[in-house]
Motif scaffolding. Structure first.
Motif, PDB file in Angstrom:
ATOM      1  N   PHE A  31       0.824  -1.202   0.000  1.00  0.00           N
ATOM      2  CA  PHE A  31       0.000   0.000   0.000  1.00  0.00           C
ATOM      3  C   PHE A  31       0.857   1.251   0.000  1.00  0.00           C
ATOM      4  CE2 PHE A  31      -3.811  -2.404   1.532  1.00  0.00           C
ATOM      5  CZ  PHE A  31      -4.550  -2.111   0.417  1.00  0.00           C
ATOM      6  N   GLY A  32       0.234   2.379  -0.232  1.00  0.00           N
ATOM      7  CA  GLY A  32       0.931   3.647  -0.113  1.00  0.00           C
ATOM      8  C   GLY A  32       1.748   4.005  -1.343  1.00  0.00           C
ATOM      9  N   ARG A 158      -5.305  -1.565  -5.769  1.00  0.00           N
ATOM     10  CA  ARG A 158      -5.889  -2.616  -4.932  1.00  0.00           C
ATOM     11  C   ARG A 158      -6.569  -3.716  -5.767  1.00  0.00           C
ATOM     12  NH1 ARG A 158     -10.458  -0.733  -0.894  1.00  0.00           N
ATOM     13  NH2 ARG A 158     -11.701  -1.394  -2.668  1.00  0.00           N
ATOM     14  N   ASN A 198      -6.825  -5.172   9.988  1.00  0.00           N
ATOM     15  CA  ASN A 198      -7.004  -3.757  10.312  1.00  0.00           C
ATOM     16  C   ASN A 198      -8.256  -3.218   9.619  1.00  0.00           C
ATOM     17  OD1 ASN A 198      -6.861  -0.946  10.456  1.00  0.00           O
ATOM     18  ND2 ASN A 198      -4.632  -1.015  10.676  1.00  0.00           N
ATOM     19  N   GLU A 200      -9.803  -0.342   9.983  1.00  0.00           N
ATOM     20  CA  GLU A 200      -9.721   1.066   9.575  1.00  0.00           C
ATOM     21  C   GLU A 200      -9.076   1.184   8.194  1.00  0.00           C
ATOM     22  OE1 GLU A 200      -8.937  -0.047  12.578  1.00  0.00           O
ATOM     23  OE2 GLU A 200     -10.546   0.904  13.727  1.00  0.00           O
ATOM     24  N   GLU A 201      -8.110   0.311   7.907  1.00  0.00           N
ATOM     25  CA  GLU A 201      -7.435   0.375   6.609  1.00  0.00           C
ATOM     26  C   GLU A 201      -8.127  -0.474   5.550  1.00  0.00           C
ATOM     27  OE1 GLU A 201      -3.295  -0.513   7.155  1.00  0.00           O
ATOM     28  OE2 GLU A 201      -3.016   1.221   8.455  1.00  0.00           O
ATOM     29  N   ASN A 203      -8.546  -3.625   5.592  1.00  0.00           N
ATOM     30  CA  ASN A 203      -7.910  -4.926   5.530  1.00  0.00           C
ATOM     31  C   ASN A 203      -8.888  -6.039   5.853  1.00  0.00           C
ATOM     32  OD1 ASN A 203      -5.811  -6.909   6.527  1.00  0.00           O
ATOM     33  ND2 ASN A 203      -4.634  -5.120   5.831  1.00  0.00           N
ATOM     34  N   ARG A 205     -13.143  -6.184   6.097  1.00  0.00           N
ATOM     35  CA  ARG A 205     -14.352  -5.387   5.908  1.00  0.00           C
ATOM     36  C   ARG A 205     -15.562  -6.254   6.240  1.00  0.00           C
ATOM     37  NH1 ARG A 205     -11.322  -4.046   1.067  1.00  0.00           N
ATOM     38  NH2 ARG A 205     -12.672  -5.256  -0.297  1.00  0.00           N
ATOM     39  N   ASN A 230     -16.297   0.480   9.258  1.00  0.00           N
ATOM     40  CA  ASN A 230     -14.861   0.176   9.311  1.00  0.00           C
ATOM     41  C   ASN A 230     -14.310   0.073  10.730  1.00  0.00           C
ATOM     42  OD1 ASN A 230     -14.879   2.810   9.962  1.00  0.00           O
ATOM     43  ND2 ASN A 230     -13.434   3.497   8.417  1.00  0.00           N
TER      44      ASN A 230
END
Lengths: 489, 100
Positions: A31-32, A158, A198, A200-201, A203, A205, A230
């Motif tokens: 990511f990023g 993604r 995660n 929030e990210e 990862n 859902r 999330n």
């Protein structure tokens, strides 16, 4: 929930499987990156590009399936799920449909309703069935509020990330059951190392299918699907909101429509997103570019051998073996690293009660304040055990131990070294304590007089003075005894 | 096998196509003819044939049908976007879609 009503909840969890490369191509899953940096003809859906399955994604899916007691099918078939959306460049998502990777699972987990302060009221072991867990690819990401308002921005980094979709039976009756189940899934997948979990990210859902019916009615009500939650807490709140909304609507003579609703955290409400397309509208058909996925029983056995002890099993073992209560065991098994830390510390201390107490109170508080993870903690588990032994063998007092602990937390030094360096060894030598007691008595003639006149509550004052004069090093039990002798005698 | 105009309209909607009434009429006839033609395959007894014949499947760990989890250089965003009709700040640009 309102009296006379029952909610029926089913959950779909999408877990991103930990791999270095995407599921059907060799692009990185990192990511990023710059938007669209990690793309190639396969994940861009360019004509003629062909998918090849990443076998690590299959291994991860296999471990997850085993941990959730799912049966892994010897043969599963990939299928195309057709729909139009700009972040789905092929016009279909490669998923699985009528022959999924795994099915017919169930988990037994501890779950509890919560009181108004969010505290568990009563833990109960409940069984929830898992319909299936299948392998699929993720879509890309659309951003709608960048620059030109008449355009949407699409980032396909993604697209093609491997996912495991875990579909439950509609076995949940309350939002807290759903909360505990998804929390359980997250811990389990993290434990076995197949998903970072995660929320929030994105990862991990979660979508929830919620319907309500009058208590006692067999027929299911019309369901709404809630997306866009999330965090676990949002999931719980969104489900509660949706249950209330549906009950109020029906009681006011309204009708529930089958639709997808989005959770808006700011307003604490769900909103209509779109009416739900029926499954056959996706026009699923077998993916001709991928052969059926075949797995052997030997391969499944190899995976089984690689699985660590699972969190729920470990939680129940901790309650049995270390005599922890359900909440303590829950916290201590929340992360694999923490659970292992506790066991090492408990064994090193030869006092598991004290190890649990130190970790649950001091250590977790300090980690939280310092905003670091247990893996970054400077105190090794063995050293925490060592500190507890120093208390238990009376080398240091419990009070001094707190200072040593703070020092250990800051420096990572061994407790024995800190005690030696700072001369903190507890004074148990009665001669030395007597000397301090004599000094304290001599320095406080008035309180001594009052004490002897019957004000025995002053004992605490004298103990405090002696401990203070000894720099906290005098053994409190010995101080008490000697003071009593000198003052009463 | 007849294909109703309602079915054609539904298929058109799922395929994001706008059809005129004339086209709907025309396609319902044509689709019916195609389906009827393909239907001839149903006369064959396929009970002994697998729905999907694996070409090179087999054990997931060794099969040529799978790949190890290794990365290779991607196209990069410049190449990826080079043929896009419209792009902005590294993103593909498309007519606005609402919701998610």
């Amino acid at each position: 929930m309102k009296e006379g009503w029952e909610a029926v909840i089913g959950l779909e969890v999408h877990a991103q499987l930990n791999t270095d490369s995407k599921i059907f191509c060799a692009c990185s899953t990192q990511f990023g990156q710059e938007p669209n940096e990690n793309t190639c003809p396969v994940c861009l859906g360019l004509p003629g590009a062909l998918p090849v399955l990443n076998r690590e994604a299959v291994s991860n899916a296999g471990k997850a399936a085993l941990a959730l007691n799912l049966h892994i099918n010897e043969e599963s078939i990939f299928a195309r799920k057709n729909y139009f959306y700009p972040d789905l460049p092929k016009g279909y998502q490669i998923s699985q449909y009528d022959k999924p990777f795994s099915e017919h699972g169930a988990v037994e987990i501890l779950t509890s309703e919560r009181d108004e302060g969010g505290r568990p009221t009563e833990w109960q072991l409940k069984r929830f069935r898992i319909t299936r867990a299948h392998i699929e690819e993720d879509a890309g990401k659309s951003v709608h509020d960048l620059g030109d308002p008449s355009k949407s921005h699409v980032n396909l980094n993604r697209a093609g990330t491997p996912l495991l979709e875990i579909v439950s039976e509609p076995d949940f009756r309350t939002s807290w059951e759903a909360y505990d189940y998804v929390g359980f899934l997250r811990r389990t997948l993290q434990y076995i190392g197949v998903c970072d979990g995660n929320m929030e990210e994105g990862n991990l859902r979660c979508d929830a299918n919620v319907s309500v019916r009058p208590a006692g009615q067999e027929k299911l009500g019309t369901r709404a699907e809630i997306k866009n939650v999330n965090s676990l807490r949002f999931l719980q709140k969104a489900i509660d909101y949706e249950i209330d909304r549906q009950i109020s609507l029906i009681e006011a003579g309204g009708v529930i429509v089958q639709e997808t609703r989005l959770w808006n955290e700011k307003e604490g409400k769900t909103y209509t997103m779109r009416s739900k397309e029926d499954a056959h509208d996706y026009r699923y058909f077998p993916e001709p570019d991928l052969p059926p996925l075949e797995v052997s029983s030997e391969w499944v056995e190899t995976l089984k051998a690689e699985l660590p002890e699972l969190p729920e099993a470990r939680r129940q073992r901790f309650m049995r073996e270390y005599e922890l209560n359900a909440d303590e065991a829950f916290t201590l098994t929340g992360e694999r690293a923490l659970a292992e830390y506790f066991e090492t510390a408990a064994n090193a201390a030869q006092n598991h009660r004290a190890a649990a107490n130190w970790i649950l109170s001091e250590l977790l508080r300090e980690l939280k304040n310092a905003e670091i993870d247990i893996s970054a903690c400077k105190i090794s588990a063995a050293d925490l055990g060592g500190l507890i032994r120093l208390i238990d063998d009376k080398t240091i007092s419990g009070k001094i131990a707190k200072d040593v602990f703070a020092d250990m937390f800051a420096t990572g030094k061994a407790p024995g070294d800190i005690v030696k360096e700072k001369g903190l060894v507890q004074i148990t030598d009665t001669g030395a304590i007597e000397k301090i007691v004599d000094e304290v008595i001599a320095a406080n003639p008035k309180p001594v007089e009052n004490y002897r006149a019957g004000k025995t509550a002053l004992m605490g004052f004298f103990v405090g003075q002696v401990l203070k004069a000894s720099g906290g090093k005098a053994n409190p039990a010995a101080v008490n005894e000697i003071l009593k002798q000198k003052l009463d005698g | 096998m007849p294909i109703t105009q309602t079915e054609v309209e539904k298929i058109a909607r799922l395929a994001n196509l706008e059809l005129t009434p004339d086209e709907t009429q025309l396609f319902s006839e044509q689709l019916a003819a195609i389906v009827e033609y393909v239907d001839q395959l149903n006369e064959l007894d396929t009970s002994a044939v697998k729905a999907w014949q694996p070409a090179s499947a087999g054990n997931v760990q060794t099969s040529h049908a799978t790949r190890p989890d290794l990365t290779e250089p991607s196209l990069g965003h410049e190449k990826a976007l080079a043929q896009a009709p419209d792009h902005d700040e590294g993103h593909f640009l498309v007519p606005r879609v609402i919701g998610g």
